[in-house]
Motif scaffolding. Sequence first.
Motif, short mmCIF file in Angstrom:
data_model
loop_
_atom_site.label_atom_id
_atom_site.label_comp_id
_atom_site.label_asym_id
_atom_site.label_seq_id
_atom_site.Cartn_x
_atom_site.Cartn_y
_atom_site.Cartn_z
N ASN A 345 19.67 -10.93 -31.17
CA ASN A 345 19.96 -9.81 -30.29
C ASN A 345 19.59 -10.10 -28.83
OD1 ASN A 345 20.72 -7.09 -29.69
ND2 ASN A 345 18.57 -6.51 -29.65
N GLY A 346 20.57 -9.93 -27.95
CA GLY A 346 20.35 -10.11 -26.52
C GLY A 346 20.45 -11.55 -26.04
N ARG A 347 20.55 -12.53 -26.99
CA ARG A 347 20.65 -13.93 -26.57
C ARG A 347 22.08 -14.45 -26.71
NH1 ARG A 347 20.59 -19.11 -28.56
NH2 ARG A 347 20.55 -18.38 -30.72
N ASN A 348 22.70 -14.25 -27.88
CA ASN A 348 24.09 -14.72 -28.06
C ASN A 348 24.99 -13.63 -28.62
OD1 ASN A 348 23.15 -14.54 -30.66
ND2 ASN A 348 23.45 -16.70 -31.17
N GLY A 349 24.51 -12.41 -28.62
CA GLY A 349 25.25 -11.26 -29.12
C GLY A 349 24.30 -10.09 -29.24
N PHE A 350 24.73 -9.05 -29.97
CA PHE A 350 23.92 -7.85 -30.06
C PHE A 350 23.84 -7.36 -31.51
CE2 PHE A 350 25.65 -7.98 -25.78
CZ PHE A 350 24.51 -7.77 -25.01
N LEU A 351 22.69 -6.78 -31.86
CA LEU A 351 22.48 -6.24 -33.20
C LEU A 351 21.90 -4.83 -33.11
CD1 LEU A 351 20.80 -9.32 -34.95
CD2 LEU A 351 23.17 -8.57 -35.21
N VAL A 352 22.33 -3.99 -34.04
CA VAL A 352 21.76 -2.65 -34.18
C VAL A 352 21.39 -2.46 -35.65
CG1 VAL A 352 23.04 -1.67 -32.24
CG2 VAL A 352 24.04 -1.60 -34.54
N GLN A 353 20.69 -1.40 -35.95
CA GLN A 353 20.33 -1.10 -37.33
C GLN A 353 21.57 -0.67 -38.12
OE1 GLN A 353 17.32 -1.79 -38.51
NE2 GLN A 353 16.70 -2.45 -36.45
N GLU A 354 21.52 -0.82 -39.43
CA GLU A 354 22.61 -0.35 -40.27
C GLU A 354 22.76 1.17 -40.15
OE1 GLU A 354 22.34 -1.56 -44.34
OE2 GLU A 354 21.66 -3.58 -43.85
N ASP A 355 24.00 1.64 -40.34
CA ASP A 355 24.29 3.09 -40.35
C ASP A 355 23.80 3.78 -39.09
OD1 ASP A 355 25.71 3.77 -42.73
OD2 ASP A 355 23.90 3.36 -43.88
N SER A 356 23.99 3.14 -37.93
CA SER A 356 23.49 3.70 -36.67
C SER A 356 24.60 3.78 -35.62
CB SER A 356 22.34 2.85 -36.14
OG SER A 356 21.27 2.79 -37.05
N PRO A 357 25.57 4.70 -35.80
CA PRO A 357 26.64 4.82 -34.81
C PRO A 357 26.13 5.22 -33.43
CG PRO A 357 26.71 6.65 -36.38
CD PRO A 357 25.75 5.63 -36.93
N GLU A 358 25.07 6.04 -33.39
CA GLU A 358 24.51 6.45 -32.10
C GLU A 358 23.95 5.23 -31.36
OE1 GLU A 358 23.80 9.18 -29.17
OE2 GLU A 358 24.40 9.87 -31.17
N GLN A 359 23.22 4.38 -32.06
CA GLN A 359 22.65 3.19 -31.45
C GLN A 359 23.76 2.23 -31.01
OE1 GLN A 359 19.88 1.16 -33.99
NE2 GLN A 359 19.20 -0.25 -32.40
N ALA A 360 24.80 2.11 -31.82
CA ALA A 360 25.92 1.24 -31.48
C ALA A 360 26.65 1.75 -30.25
CB ALA A 360 26.88 1.12 -32.66
N ALA A 361 26.88 3.05 -30.19
CA ALA A 361 27.57 3.64 -29.04
C ALA A 361 26.75 3.47 -27.76
CB ALA A 361 27.86 5.11 -29.31
N ASP A 362 25.44 3.70 -27.85
CA ASP A 362 24.57 3.52 -26.69
C ASP A 362 24.65 2.09 -26.16
OD1 ASP A 362 23.73 6.14 -26.88
OD2 ASP A 362 21.82 5.66 -27.86
N LEU A 363 24.62 1.13 -27.08
CA LEU A 363 24.63 -0.27 -26.68
C LEU A 363 25.96 -0.65 -26.06
CD1 LEU A 363 23.09 -2.87 -26.51
CD2 LEU A 363 23.67 -3.36 -28.89
#
Length: 408
Positions: A345-363
């Motif tokens: 995460n943050g080095r060669n791409g991005f990761l969020v927690q599973e089942d986290s549309p809010e976190q994905a949208a924010d990112l």
Amino acid sequence: MKVLFFISSFPKLSETFILNQITGLIDRGVEVEILAWHRAFNEADHQAVREYDLLSKTHFINIPASKWRRLLKASFLFGKLFLKNRRLALETMKWRKYGQMSSSLRLLYSASYFLNREKADAVIAHYGPNGNIANFYKNEGLLEERTMVFFHGQDLTSFVKKWGEGVYRDLFASEISLLPISHYFATKLVHYGANKENVSIHHMGVDTAEFDYQATKKQAPIRFLTTGRLTEKKGMETAIQTMALLKSRLKVPFHLDILGDGERKADLVELISRLDVGDVVTLCGAKTQEAVKAAVKEATIIIQLSKTAENGDMEGIPMVLMEAMSRGKITLSTYHSGIPELIENGRNGFLVQEDSPEQAADLIEGILQSKLFPLEKISLEARETIHREFCLNTWNDRLVKRCKGEKI
């Protein structure tokens, strides 16, 4: 050298990693034979299936889907096998001893092939249950070749959950090499009882020469892409929910294409309608390898929000992420299975927690609207990761060595 590939369905659109192994070995002068339980019928097969004439190299066992047809054909097969090899016929029916292998009739249906086949130099089985079948025939003296089995995901998650942690006990006691595609699955194998010395990680990879680097761009319209079978573990619902959140936030036009087909299609159609995102989400259906590559090339951000299914099923490391990163694309995925072995995460791409549309949208909103992330550096590091650790040619060279019994 001749190698037998023992797989489940062929030519399955979603299993490009197997196709790339087969064609990679053929390119290296290896004679290939393919054994599959079923033929997969597609609107269009991958181009390589035609170019390498792979269907002519394939033997299909073809167990009928209908229970009654399956039992009727089984009675005929048992009688025929009994006349030819009484002991083997009776052995295939010992369901108390062999459990799912016998009760599913797979031992009976495959016996004729293994009795009559031409010997190869090595056997490559994909998925643990096929490794169990291979081990049965090795114990019967019908599979003397050097044998290895790849573990990909479902075979170490939902399959084990359904049949118990002892389902591979006999396989683990054999000389067959165990090749998990990630460190995550290697750990699971050892936990379930495999000898650590017999476990060796063998990543799937992509042909880096096929993917030109593309500088990161954020011009409108923003094109999101996710691909894979429409199953629970692929997290397509999370991707659609993420688009619903972005619809009220982003001030630039965007669109998500979902490539793939599967049992959850009707549920996804209903979700798209309920969330009123039909204008920004399209279910495109299953696509060939060539079409997927073209879609990845045009995409702005690849999102693959994988998650653990209710039945325990999990991903391996999605090939589309490797292909995208090889182009230098920005990828967004989840802390799931072996994916963190590919994306940091943050080095060669991005990761969020599973089942986290809010976190994905924010990112995603942060990536598109701020300068907090060094996207060019992330893009270059993504490509370097694939060249360094997930290059298909490197792993296929290693596979040939394994088939020859050479040290890696």
